[in-house]
Design an enzyme around this catalytic site. Structure first.
Site, short mmCIF file in Angstrom:
data_model
loop_
_atom_site.label_atom_id
_atom_site.label_comp_id
_atom_site.label_asym_id
_atom_site.label_seq_id
_atom_site.Cartn_x
_atom_site.Cartn_y
_atom_site.Cartn_z
N ASP A 215 -3.90 -5.07 0.70
CA ASP A 215 -4.14 -4.34 1.87
C ASP A 215 -5.51 -4.96 2.05
OD1 ASP A 215 -4.83 -2.97 4.16
OD2 ASP A 215 -4.52 -0.95 3.09
N ASN B 256 0.62 -1.00 0.00
CA ASN B 256 -0.05 -0.12 -0.08
C ASN B 256 0.70 1.20 -0.02
OD1 ASN B 256 -1.60 2.25 0.90
ND2 ASN B 256 -3.11 0.86 1.74
N ASP C 216 2.41 4.47 5.18
CA ASP C 216 2.31 3.71 6.53
C ASP C 216 2.31 2.37 6.53
OD1 ASP C 216 -0.13 4.23 5.23
OD2 ASP C 216 -0.97 5.14 6.81
N GLU D 19 -3.91 1.94 -2.91
CA GLU D 19 -4.11 3.47 -2.64
C GLU D 19 -2.93 4.12 -3.44
OE1 GLU D 19 -5.37 5.32 1.15
OE2 GLU D 19 -4.19 3.55 1.87
#
Length: 263
Positions: free
Chosen positions: A151, A7, A251, A34
């Site tokens: 994810d 991601n 992240d 994403e």
């Protein structure tokens, strides 16, 4: 063959990290989630310059998935079947022919987060997971090498997070979420990472807030689920945690599966 899921949390914002990682890690196939851009806005020239074919299923501002590969797929499908009204760009499938004419199918998945639970987002998450289960069952019937990478926004077990108490009311860890994930696995799919280690504190995501990264307050929500044919060919799995320490990181970090697809 090295197959990864990551991601990227905005491909334009992380393009330097992505290209550096591609050079360093040298994966054969990468599933990105994403990407946060329409197809036309994806920085494909930078990726193609490194020798990768690019397939995208983008969306303006959020969501979006992509598959990067050293060889071109012979089939590409965009969007998870089962709901023609679902416009969110969360699913991309690519099929490849291996050197011995066997087929490898790789699906890039960005499963809905589902929070806040009391809104329509959580029923959408569960419905999406049900559609994914139906799709996976159909693909498993082909008896091909299949990898569902992405994810999942699912913490499968308590030891997949730093503190279960923190997550007990979160859509990523609710019993209904974990039960839906187990139903998916029970079709005959293998969690690549958990097939190779029972280690705790083995995470793929650390929030930007509250010092989560330096404290190692992470969760494992990025998964490679493998058909029996693919699981038989897996040699190892890994999480490339060091990428989280880079400047302007996502992240999430890459989760890797290594496969020997030789006859």
């Amino acid at each position: 063959m090295k197959i990864a899921t990551w991601n990227i949390n905005g491909v334009k914002a992380r393009i330097d990290n992505l290209t550096q990682w591609l050079k360093d890690s040298d994966p054969d196939i990468v599933c990105l989630q994403e990407i946060k851009t329409v197809d036309e806005g994806f920085p494909r020239l930078e990726i193609e310059a490194l020798g990768y074919h690019v397939e995208t299923h983008g969306q303006k501002g959020f969501n979006g998935v992509a598959i990067l590969s050293k060889s071109s797929p012979f089939e590409v499908n965009r969007g998870l079947p089962g709901d023609p009204l679902d416009e969110q760009a969360r699913f991309l499938e690519a099929a490849f022919t291996l050197s011995d004419t066997r087929i490898l199918r790789v699906c890039c998945i960005y499963l809905p987060n589902g929070n806040p639970v009391e809104t329509e987002k959580y029923p959408y998450k569960l419905a999406w997971m049900e559609r994914l289960q139906t799709f996976a069952a159909e693909r498993l019937a082909y008896e091909e090498m299949l990898i569902l990478a992405g994810d999942y926004n699912v913490i499968p077990e308590p030891h997949d997070c730093f503190d279960p108490k923190v997550w007990e009311n979160d859509a990523l860890f609710l019993p209904q979420t974990r039960e839906a994930f187990r139903r998916l696995e029970n079709l005959g799919l293998t969690d690549a990472v958990r097939a190779t280690t029972d280690a705790t504190q083995f995470y793929s995501f650390w929030d930007y807030q509250a010092g989560a990264w330096p404290k190692n307050n992470g969760i494992r929500i990025d998964h490679l689920l493998l058909s029996p044919e693919a699981a038989d060919r897996m040699t190892s799995a890994a999480i490339e945690k060091h990428v989280r320490a880079w400047e302007k990181p996502s992240d999430h970090v890459p989760v890797i599966g290594y496969f020997d697809f030789a006859a």
